[in-house]
Design an enzyme around this catalytic site. Structure first.
Site, PDB file in Angstrom:
ATOM      1  N   ASP A 107      49.665  26.496  72.561  1.00 42.68           N
ATOM      2  CA  ASP A 107      50.158  27.795  72.999  1.00 42.68           C
ATOM      3  C   ASP A 107      51.362  27.679  73.926  1.00 42.68           C
ATOM      4  O   ASP A 107      51.214  27.355  75.109  1.00 42.68           O
ATOM      5  CB  ASP A 107      49.009  28.537  73.724  1.00 42.68           C
ATOM      6  CG  ASP A 107      49.444  29.889  74.229  1.00 42.68           C
ATOM      7  OD1 ASP A 107      48.686  30.500  75.016  1.00 42.68           O
ATOM      8  OD2 ASP A 107      50.538  30.349  73.850  1.00 42.68           O
ATOM      9  N   ASP A 292      56.507  32.325  71.579  1.00 45.57           N
ATOM     10  CA  ASP A 292      55.102  32.206  71.959  1.00 45.57           C
ATOM     11  C   ASP A 292      54.198  31.912  70.757  1.00 45.57           C
ATOM     12  O   ASP A 292      53.793  32.810  70.020  1.00 45.57           O
ATOM     13  CB  ASP A 292      54.655  33.507  72.640  1.00 45.57           C
ATOM     14  CG  ASP A 292      53.229  33.423  73.128  1.00 45.57           C
ATOM     15  OD1 ASP A 292      52.738  34.416  73.699  1.00 45.57           O
ATOM     16  OD2 ASP A 292      52.586  32.373  72.918  1.00 45.57           O
TER      17      ASP A 292
HETATM   18  C1  ZSD Z   1      42.896  38.076  69.484  1.00 44.04           C
HETATM   19  C2  ZSD Z   1      43.529  36.799  69.068  1.00 44.04           C
HETATM   20  N1  ZSD Z   1      44.833  36.548  69.141  1.00 44.04           N
HETATM   21  O1  ZSD Z   1      45.041  35.282  68.733  1.00 44.04           O
HETATM   22  C3  ZSD Z   1      43.860  34.758  68.414  1.00 44.04           C
HETATM   23  C4  ZSD Z   1      43.667  33.359  67.957  1.00 44.04           C
HETATM   24  C5  ZSD Z   1      42.885  35.703  68.571  1.00 44.04           C
HETATM   25  C6  ZSD Z   1      41.434  35.563  68.262  1.00 44.04           C
HETATM   26  N2  ZSD Z   1      40.867  34.455  68.997  1.00 44.04           N
HETATM   27  C7  ZSD Z   1      39.557  34.264  68.416  1.00 44.04           C
HETATM   28  C8  ZSD Z   1      40.629  34.680  70.419  1.00 44.04           C
HETATM   29  C9  ZSD Z   1      41.883  34.437  71.143  1.00 44.04           C
HETATM   30  C10 ZSD Z   1      42.461  35.304  72.016  1.00 44.04           C
HETATM   31  C11 ZSD Z   1      43.552  34.642  72.459  1.00 44.04           C
HETATM   32  N3  ZSD Z   1      43.614  33.453  71.864  1.00 44.04           N
HETATM   33  N4  ZSD Z   1      42.580  33.312  71.046  1.00 44.04           N
HETATM   34  C12 ZSD Z   1      44.623  32.461  72.126  1.00 44.04           C
HETATM   35  C13 ZSD Z   1      45.204  32.697  73.469  1.00 44.04           C
HETATM   36  N5  ZSD Z   1      45.564  34.089  73.593  1.00 44.04           N
HETATM   37  C14 ZSD Z   1      46.836  34.475  73.829  1.00 44.04           C
HETATM   38  C15 ZSD Z   1      47.829  33.527  74.016  1.00 44.04           C
HETATM   39  C16 ZSD Z   1      49.121  33.981  74.218  1.00 44.04           C
HETATM   40  N6  ZSD Z   1      50.153  33.126  74.408  1.00 44.04           N
HETATM   41  N7  ZSD Z   1      49.411  35.301  74.205  1.00 44.04           N
HETATM   42  C17 ZSD Z   1      48.399  36.172  74.027  1.00 44.04           C
HETATM   43  N8  ZSD Z   1      47.121  35.798  73.832  1.00 44.04           N
HETATM   44  C18 ZSD Z   1      44.536  35.082  73.425  1.00 44.04           C
END
Ligand code: ZSD
Length: 404
Positions: A107, A292
């Site tokens: 990330d 990102d």
């Molecule tokens: C919701 C979602 N979005 O991507 C994923 C993978 C998911 C589902 N997943 C199961 C849950 C989740 C939620 C997040 N992630 N994973 C990755 C980190 N997240 C970020 C990173 C960042 N740079 N910016 C915003 N959020 C939020």
């Protein structure tokens, strides 16, 4: 957080710097402060020598070929697969953390390396590969972390220093943030065993001593201080560390300066247009943006998103779905953006993200407005059309873009 941290440090250094008169130092026992080496890589002589030659190159110092070749032989580089989840929601990469392989979401929008761990409840661990602090792990006494993301998800826990290997690149003592608690979005996503942050270490959440990202830990040992991102639509891409594989992109790379003041890979994007060839209409500037990989979609200024969906028949904002939707049968035009003077195109098919439900009638847009965010986020919808160089090899950080 930094202010609070800084003032605490100031207070601590103030008390420490006031020399207590000898008479007051009574009953003093000797004490040990365990120094845990973290954020380190294997030290190497030729690399240190080459750095000295490079430092004095401007006054004529020239490294002997033997030092150059020995340093190159000792410097690290490597490549790891980026495997897409369903709908390319995220891309997961296999990483060896303290002897166990975990699938982590790399990330560039955050700076914590955190993992599902044996410290979590059994039900929370279910379905995930988990980090069990290895015999070589050293707990960072008193350290903790707590992160929350834009979508409200988050995690928290304690910190160990342990060996981490990514595509053959080794950090011998990396801060591994072992989760004790994670939000439901993560427990439900059983493919995802945690995150590997690649933003700037200035936004790492470990307290009281902030830790370095994997890239910052290994950077000095890499052949080149950079990593590249080559995400793909519906198939495995790669993250490469320490080198640029020019077979992974077309045309030439265009570089733009990075503003890392917020801890992100921030840059300025220029004009945009919707559609291909002469059907495209060009318009105003997009402005401040970040690259990102941890964000799934492409979040643009509301006026830009609106101009885009004017060209998609039946498109509308559906507040129940949380953004623009349109009939899955509608054609979605290309989206073109000017970065560093080069026009980069996101193929229209990438902007039909996915059906909103099983009926397959309405589809959710890959472009959405950046309402409440305040800047543009070039997430995976954009990145999977590009090859991007995250480059700290030239003194100040920069981003290189090319189409795949
Ligand atoms: C919701 C979602 N979005 O991507 C994923 C993978 C998911 C589902 N997943 C199961 C849950 C989740 C939620 C997040 N992630 N994973 C990755 C980190 N997240 C970020 C990173 C960042 N740079 N910016 C915003 N959020 C939020």
């Amino acid at each position: 957080m930094h202010f609070i941290y800084a003032s605490t440090a100031l207070l601590a250094s103030a008390t420490l710097s006031i020399a207590a008169p000898a008479a007051d130092v009574v009953g003093r026992k000797t004490f040990q402060v365990a120094q845990v080496a973290h954020g380190t890589v294997r030290k190497n002589g030729p690399i240190q020598m080459l750095k000295t030659y490079e430092k004095y190159a401007k006054v004529g110092a020239q490294a002997p070929p033997s030092v150059v070749s020995a340093a190159r032989a000792a410097s690290q580089s490597g490549s790891v697969a980026a495997n897409p989840e369903e709908n390319d929601q995220a891309y997961l990469c296999p990483v060896n953390v303290g002897g166990t392989t975990l699938n982590l979401d790399f990330d560039t929008g955050s700076a914590d390396l955190w993992v599902f761990s044996s410290l979590m409840t059994k039900s929370e661990q279910a379905g995930h590969s988990i980090y069990k602090p290895s015999s070589s792990a050293k707990e960072l006494q008193g350290a903790s972390w707590n992160i929350s993301y834009g979508d409200g998800s988050g995690a928290s826990g304690t910190v160990y220093a342990d060996k981490v290997v990514v595509g053959g690149v080794t950090a011998t003592s990396q801060a591994v943030e072992a989760a004790t608690s994670v939000s439901a979005q993560f427990t439900q996503d059983q493919d995802n065993d945690g995150l590997l942050g690649l933003a700037f270490s200035s936004i790492n959440t470990v307290q009281p001593e902030q830790q370095t990202t994997f890239f910052d830990t290994v950077k000095s040992s890499l052949a080149k201080k950079l990593f590249t991102v080559d995400l793909k639509a519906g198939e495995a891409g790669t993250y490469d560390f320490g080198y640029i594989d020019s077979s992974k992109y077309t045309g030439s790379l265009v570089y733009v300066p990075v503003d890392d003041s917020q801890g992100f890979w921030g840059f300025t994007a220029g004009g945009y247009s919707v559609g291909s060839g002469n059907s495209s209409t060009s318009s105003g500037n997009i402005g401040s943006a970040i690259a990102d990989t941890g964000t799934t979609l492409l979040y643009l200024p509301t006026s830009v998103a609106s101009a885009y969906y004017k060209k998609v028949s039946g498109a509308k904002i559906d507040n129940q779905q949380g953004g623009y939707v349109f009939p899955c049968s509608s054609k979605t035009p290309d989206f073109n953006v000017n970065i560093g003077g080069k026009t980069l195109t996101v193929p229209g098919k990438y902007i039909n993200y996915a059906p909103v439900d099983q009926s397959g009638q309405q589809c959710f847009g890959g472009i959405q407005p950046n309402t409440g965010i305040g800047f543009t986020i070039f997430g995976d919808i954009f990145l999977k059309a590009m090859f991007v160089v995250f480059d700290e090899s030239t003194g100040s950080p920069r981003l290189g873009f090319a189409e795949q």
